[in-house]
Structure formats: C-alpha cells, structure tokens
Design an enzyme around this catalytic site. Structure first.
Site, short mmCIF file in Angstrom:
data_model
loop_
_atom_site.label_atom_id
_atom_site.label_comp_id
_atom_site.label_asym_id
_atom_site.label_seq_id
_atom_site.Cartn_x
_atom_site.Cartn_y
_atom_site.Cartn_z
N GLY A 99 0.87 -1.17 0.00
CA GLY A 99 0.00 0.00 0.00
C GLY A 99 0.91 1.22 0.00
O GLY A 99 1.85 1.28 0.81
N ASN A 107 -2.89 3.03 -10.09
CA ASN A 107 -3.39 2.27 -8.93
C ASN A 107 -3.42 0.79 -9.31
O ASN A 107 -3.11 0.41 -10.44
CB ASN A 107 -4.78 2.79 -8.52
CG ASN A 107 -5.22 2.22 -7.19
OD1 ASN A 107 -4.46 2.22 -6.22
ND2 ASN A 107 -6.43 1.70 -7.11
N LYS A 108 -3.82 -0.02 -8.36
CA LYS A 108 -3.84 -1.48 -8.53
C LYS A 108 -4.44 -1.90 -9.86
O LYS A 108 -5.47 -1.38 -10.28
CB LYS A 108 -4.62 -2.09 -7.36
CG LYS A 108 -4.75 -3.60 -7.36
CD LYS A 108 -3.43 -4.33 -7.52
CE LYS A 108 -2.40 -3.98 -6.47
NZ LYS A 108 -1.02 -4.38 -6.87
N ARG A 165 10.15 -1.20 -4.86
CA ARG A 165 8.94 -1.15 -5.68
C ARG A 165 8.92 0.18 -6.43
O ARG A 165 9.09 1.23 -5.81
CB ARG A 165 7.68 -1.32 -4.80
CG ARG A 165 7.65 -2.68 -4.09
CD ARG A 165 6.28 -2.99 -3.55
NE ARG A 165 5.36 -3.37 -4.60
CZ ARG A 165 4.04 -3.46 -4.44
NH1 ARG A 165 3.50 -3.15 -3.27
NH2 ARG A 165 3.27 -3.83 -5.43
N ASP A 188 -1.57 4.96 -6.14
CA ASP A 188 -0.13 4.80 -5.90
C ASP A 188 0.65 6.00 -6.38
O ASP A 188 1.77 6.27 -5.93
CB ASP A 188 0.38 3.54 -6.59
CG ASP A 188 -0.06 2.32 -5.79
OD1 ASP A 188 -1.21 1.89 -5.98
OD2 ASP A 188 0.72 1.87 -4.94
O1 MRU Z 1 0.54 -3.91 -4.67
P1 MRU Z 1 -0.06 -3.17 -3.51
O2 MRU Z 1 -0.89 -4.03 -2.63
O3 MRU Z 1 0.97 -2.36 -2.75
O4 MRU Z 1 -1.06 -2.12 -4.20
C1 MRU Z 1 -1.78 -1.25 -3.40
C2 MRU Z 1 -2.69 -0.35 -4.16
O5 MRU Z 1 -2.75 -0.35 -5.35
C3 MRU Z 1 -3.51 0.62 -3.33
O6 MRU Z 1 -4.72 0.89 -3.95
C4 MRU Z 1 -2.72 1.95 -3.21
O7 MRU Z 1 -1.38 1.71 -2.83
C5 MRU Z 1 -3.35 2.88 -2.23
S1 MRU Z 1 -3.24 2.29 -0.57
C6 MRU Z 1 -3.89 3.48 0.44
#
Ligand code: MRU
Length: 352
Positions: free
Chosen positions: A49, A251-252, A91, A241
């Site tokens: 996150g 974002n995801k 990341r 993100d």
């Molecule tokens: O791969 P992740 O689990 O780190 O991805 C997280 C996301 O895409 C969240 O939507 C984003 O980081 C916002 S978290 C408040």
C-alpha cells in the site's frame, strides 16, 4: 488522538510490522532493524500500500540512525544514503516511497549543512520518520471527513484492492472514507473486489471491514460490469499509488477497467489519497509500472497451480486511469475536481 490500529511501529530501534501477506490466516508480527530484511518485506508485500511503504521506508532509516555505532556524521550520512538507495529499489510505482525517502534525506542534508553532531543527526532522522507516520494518520482522518461528505445514507460503495489501515500508517484512504461514513451513522454497504492476483481485496479489505462490523460483500473482479449494469453500485472509491498533475491515477491493476465501466453507467468514480501521493514531476510515459513474478498469476498465493506450468503470463501490478474517468480526488487538503491540471497544482499551492 482516538485509537487507530497501526500495522507498522518503531520500537527500540526496530521496525515492527504486521506481515499482511499472511492476513487473514494469521496475525504475525515481524521485527527487524536489518535494511535487507525490511527491503525484502516491502518487495514481498509483507508491507504494502503506497502510504505504508513510505512510512516503513522512513522508519527503516530511523532504525539505521538509531543503531549507528560509528563516530562521524559523514559515516552516518553514507549509511543512510546506502539504505535509502536499497529501499528505493524495492517497488517502482508508488511515489510515497520516494517521497518519504527524499523527505528524510533532505532533512539530513539540511542539518548536516548546519554542522550537527552524530546525536543531533540521529535524533533528526528518528523525529522526521515518526512525524511522517503521524502525519499519514492525520491525513487519512482528514480524507475520511472530506470524503464522507460525498457519501449518502444507504449507498453501496465498490472498492478495489486494500486502502485501509493495512495500506497506510492507520485508518486508510478510500477505506478511511468508508470507515468515517460508517462512524457518522450512514448505513452503507461495501462491495469489495477480490483483486487478483494477490487478493488484497478478499484477504485484507474484507478482514478490516468485518472487524469494524461494516457490511461487505466480496465479488470476483470480473463481476463488476454486471453489478453496475444491474444498478447494484452507487459509487466507486479507490486509492492511488501515484497521481500526476494531469489527474492520471496509477493504482492497482484492474482500477482502469472499473473506471471505464463506471463511466459507462454514470457511477461516480472517486480516488482518495494523501497529497504525498501526488507527483507533480512525472508524466504518463515515465511512470514505471511494476511487473511482478509470473508465478503470482499461475498459482494462488504461491500454492495451488491453476494453469499449465510455465505458461507465459502478463503480471503488471498497476494500471493508469485517465483524468476524464475520475469524478473527484479526495485528499487531505480537500476534494479536487476537474480540471485537474489546474486544480491539482493549485491545491498544492503551486503555479501550473
Ligand atoms: O501492490 P499493492 O498491494 O501495494 O497495491 C496497493 C494499491 O494499489 C492501493 O490501492 C494503493 O497503494 C493505495 S493504498 C492506500
């Protein structure tokens, strides 16, 4: 401050984190002051996150400073630079990681320029990292308050991935808005997408909502269009993100698909994120989208093989939603509406 569940802590010079890759099966905490171990935890999604990654990286630098045994300021700066470099390679997509590392290192250079001692430098790093953690929680509480104004009693809200306490220093962004609306007595319902391949929705969002007693229904990612067509969803709220000054939102993976279908059905699509997620410098072409291990797609959570071994796969972890699909961006400095290329820099107190 009211009690907020914090998945990441700084204790006796160590980073202590809830390994969210094991949620909901096991609540296991790990502690370490070893930068390689912390970097591995970020890579493996034990800590994940965007805001949580930034907070963890800042606290990792605090741990380097706390445990520094050398004698000179120059040596400590070198250790911090080495750690920061290592953490920045974990990341690539979430800008909060780079933002937090830069914020701590800028502070380091400014006190070094003022001729500080090792102890002063050590304290500065620890204080700045703890401030980043505290500010993230405060930002989330503000996002919750601003965002909740957009939520009506009785709304059914779809959210993707996990944006709650498990993705931040505490409380959450998009899930913080949902949490706040619920606290204000709005009788909302949540639809959580499972979020293939790593199931952050099924494992983490559902875990958080069930703990809070907020009604939630889990769906697979490919059910969203059908539910929208049936009129079963009033609003979408997701996290981010990285948000560009143009209003593009990384974002995801799967967020873009949801935004396109929401637009088709005139369903408001909101993004909630602290301003530390806004990147005024990059453009769409230079956002690096993380490509992860193909086995995350071939197997379920590293175990059950669900396809032919070694089949070629795509595994991008994020996608980019263009500004025309985003109804508003809920930040800790207020709700930003289009045109984003004007209103994002304005909200951050910058000229275009
Ligand atoms: O791969 P992740 O689990 O780190 O991805 C997280 C996301 O895409 C969240 O939507 C984003 O980081 C916002 S978290 C408040």
């Amino acid at each position: 401050m009211e009690h907020i569940f914090k998945p990441i802590r700084f204790e006796n010079g160590k980073l202590v984190w809830l390994d969210v890759s094991r949620i909901p099966f096991e609540e296991h905490y790990v502690e370490s002051s070893d930068i390689d171990r912390i970097a591995q935890a970020i890579k493996n999604l034990e800590i994940r996150g965007a805001p949580a990654i930034g907070v963890a990286a800042a606290l990792a630098l605090a741990s380097v400073a706390y445990n520094f045994k050398g004698g000179s300021v120059e040596e400590l700066v070198r250790e911090l630079e080495k750690a920061s470099e290592k953490l920045s390679r974990t990341r690539p997509t979430a800008v909060n990681l780079f933002w937090a590392l830069r914020r701590v290192m800028d502070k380091v250079y400014s006190v070094v320029d003022d001729g500080c001692s090792v102890d002063q430098l050590r304290n500065t790093v620890i204080e700045e990292a703890l401030r980043i953690q505290e500010e993230d929680i405060e930002a989330n509480l503000r996002i919750g308050k601003y965002g909740s104004e957009l939520i009506k009693d009785g709304d059914t809200i779809l959210t993707h991935c996990n944006t709650g306490s498990l993705a931040t220093a505490g409380f959450g962004t998009a899930l913080g808005v949902i949490r706040q609306a619920w606290r204000e007595g709005k009788r909302i319902r949540v639809i959580a997408t499972e979020t293939r391949p790593l199931l952050q929705g099924a494992r983490l969002t559902v875990w958080e909502l069930v703990r809070d007693g907020i009604p939630v229904k889990l769906v697979t990612d490919n059910m969203v269009g059908y539910l929208m067509m049936k009129g079963a969803i009033d609003k979408v709220i997701v996290g981010a993100d990285r948000i560009l000054r143009s209003g593009h939102v990384a974002n995801k993976i799967g967020t873009y698909t949801i935004a396109v279908v929401a637009d088709r059905h005139n369903i408001p699509f909101y993004v909630a994120a602290p301003v530390s997620t806004i990147d005024l410098e990059s453009n769409v072409e230079n956002i690096k989208i993380e490509e992860r291990d193909p086995d995350e797609v071939r197997r379920v959570l590293g175990k059950c093989l669900i396809t032919v071994p070694d089949v070629d796969v795509y595994n991008p972890a994020f996608d980019i939603t263009p500004p025309e699909l985003v109804s508003a961006i809920i930040t800790d400095k207020g709700v930003i509406y289009p045109p984003y290329h004007v209103n994002i820099p304005k909200t951050l107190g910058q000229k275009r």
